[in-house]
Design a protein around this motif. Structure first.
Motif, short mmCIF file in Angstrom:
data_model
loop_
_atom_site.label_atom_id
_atom_site.label_comp_id
_atom_site.label_asym_id
_atom_site.label_seq_id
_atom_site.Cartn_x
_atom_site.Cartn_y
_atom_site.Cartn_z
N LYS A 125 30.11 21.56 8.75
CA LYS A 125 29.82 20.48 9.66
C LYS A 125 30.48 19.21 9.15
O LYS A 125 30.39 18.88 7.97
CB LYS A 125 28.30 20.26 9.78
N TYR A 168 31.24 14.98 10.19
CA TYR A 168 31.04 13.79 11.02
C TYR A 168 32.22 12.85 10.77
O TYR A 168 32.24 12.13 9.77
CB TYR A 168 29.73 13.08 10.66
N ALA A 227 29.80 17.07 5.94
CA ALA A 227 28.36 17.20 5.71
C ALA A 227 28.01 18.56 5.10
O ALA A 227 27.16 18.64 4.21
CB ALA A 227 27.59 17.00 7.01
N GLY A 264 22.89 17.55 2.45
CA GLY A 264 23.13 18.53 3.51
C GLY A 264 21.94 19.39 3.86
O GLY A 264 22.04 20.29 4.70
N SER A 312 18.91 18.65 5.44
CA SER A 312 18.42 18.47 6.80
C SER A 312 19.44 18.93 7.83
O SER A 312 19.07 19.52 8.86
CB SER A 312 18.07 16.99 7.04
N THR A 313 20.72 18.70 7.57
CA THR A 313 21.76 19.15 8.50
C THR A 313 21.73 20.67 8.64
O THR A 313 21.82 21.21 9.75
CB THR A 313 23.14 18.69 8.01
N THR A 314 21.56 21.36 7.52
CA THR A 314 21.48 22.83 7.57
C THR A 314 20.29 23.27 8.40
O THR A 314 20.41 24.16 9.26
CB THR A 314 21.36 23.39 6.14
N ARG A 332 18.68 21.64 10.73
CA ARG A 332 18.85 21.28 12.14
C ARG A 332 19.79 22.24 12.85
O ARG A 332 19.61 22.56 14.02
CB ARG A 332 19.37 19.84 12.24
N ILE A 333 20.79 22.73 12.14
CA ILE A 333 21.68 23.73 12.74
C ILE A 333 20.93 25.04 12.97
O ILE A 333 21.06 25.67 14.02
CB ILE A 333 22.92 23.94 11.85
N LEU A 392 21.47 20.75 16.03
CA LEU A 392 22.88 20.42 15.87
C LEU A 392 23.72 21.68 16.02
O LEU A 392 23.24 22.79 15.75
CB LEU A 392 23.14 19.83 14.47
#
Length: 291
Positions: free
Chosen positions: A9, A11, A16, A39, A41-43, A45-46, A51
């Motif tokens: 991911k 941005y 990220a 990373g 929270s990004t993981t 959320r995916i 996301l």
């Protein structure tokens, strides 16, 4: 049951996630640790479909995740997603109905969780009148109300006092015993170390260490030897092979040491009170992994 493969991911110019890979099995509690912005929270959320990834795949029971599968997951975001003016019990029942429970089933699940998490006396309170710790308990109850097949919790222990931590840990242990995989992120490494079967350490969007707590502790680079010798002459430890990382009176801690040679020298130096390997704390492993 949950498999994350090579997630990527970006941005703009910021990367990220850079090939994040991990898996969580049935009844396994997985601790996801890393600095802010690493990373985690990004993981999550995916995984939950909040996301889209630029690359990689998330699979559940060896099938790609879809909307219906995600509905059976329990998700607790780091940012609270509660209705501030709704009463606690009413809120839990509402989210239970959203997940497809009947009115009676939603009420029973709500009542059970309120009791289990110590919120029964606050069932008729509006959420914004609660302390931050109690709001956190309600947020967790929302994630649990539909008896999820998988739990994904972003900083669930944040803001909780020790009693609330124990209550939450007990609930998660029950879900794990029932075969539910649990993945949670936390900056409280001693808590991760105590509760988790496996740990993943992420730094700058990359997994820098993954494994069971025992596996991470057992890596050759983490092995330290603790030796305590009484009655030894000054400077006796200077003859020891390896690197002395700590010395306090009669106690010496070494790394990269030949244990048999250390034992030979220590036995001759004085009265050998202690000789054995020291298991590193997760905090030490974390600092080394992200350095």
């Amino acid at each position: 049951m949950l498999r994350i493969d090579e997630l990527r991911k970006r941005y703009g110019d910021k990367i990220a996630l850079d090939g994040v890979t991990l898996s969580v099995g049935p009844g396994e509690m997985f601790g996801f640790v890393g600095a802010n912005g690493a990373g985690k929270s990004t993981t999550m959320r995916i995984v939950m479909g909040v996301l889209d990834a630029d690359g990689g795949e998330v699979r559940w029971k060896d099938r790609p995740l879809d909307f219906e599968t995600r509905r059976r997951f329990g998700y607790m975001p780091e940012e609270r997603g509660l209705y501030a003016k709704m009463r606690v019990a009413e809120q839990l029942e509402y989210f239970g109905r959203l997940h497809g429970l009947t009115q009676a089933a939603a009420k029973k699940a709500s009542d059970d969780l309120l009791e289990r998490l110590g919120l029964t006396e606050r069932r008729d309170s509006e959420v914004d009148s609660l302390s931050l710790g109690n709001q956190q308990r309600v947020q967790l109850a929302v994630a649990l109300v539909h008896d999820p097949e998988m739990l994904i919790l972003d900083e669930p222990f944040s803001g909780l006092d020790p009693i609330a931590v124990d209550a939450l840990a007990g609930v998660l242990a029950e879900r794990r015993a029932a075969g539910v995989p649990v993945i949670f992120s936390s900056h409280q490494l001693e808590l991760v170390e105590r509760l988790c079967d496996s740990v993943g350490i992420i730094a700058a969007g990359r997994m820098v260490a993954v494994g069971t707590v025992a596996e991470l502790r057992g890596r050759e680079s983490h092995k330290r030897l603790r030796v305590v010798v009484s009655g030894a002459s000054a400077g006796w430890a200077d003859e020891l092979p390896g690197t002395i990382v700590a010395k306090d009176g009669d106690e010496v801690i070494l790394e990269s040491a030949d244990d048999r040679e250390v034992l030979r020298i220590a036995s001759r130096a004085g009265r050998l009170e202690h000789f054995g390997w020291v298991e590193p704390r997760l905090s030490e492993i974390f600092r080394e992994a992200v350095a």
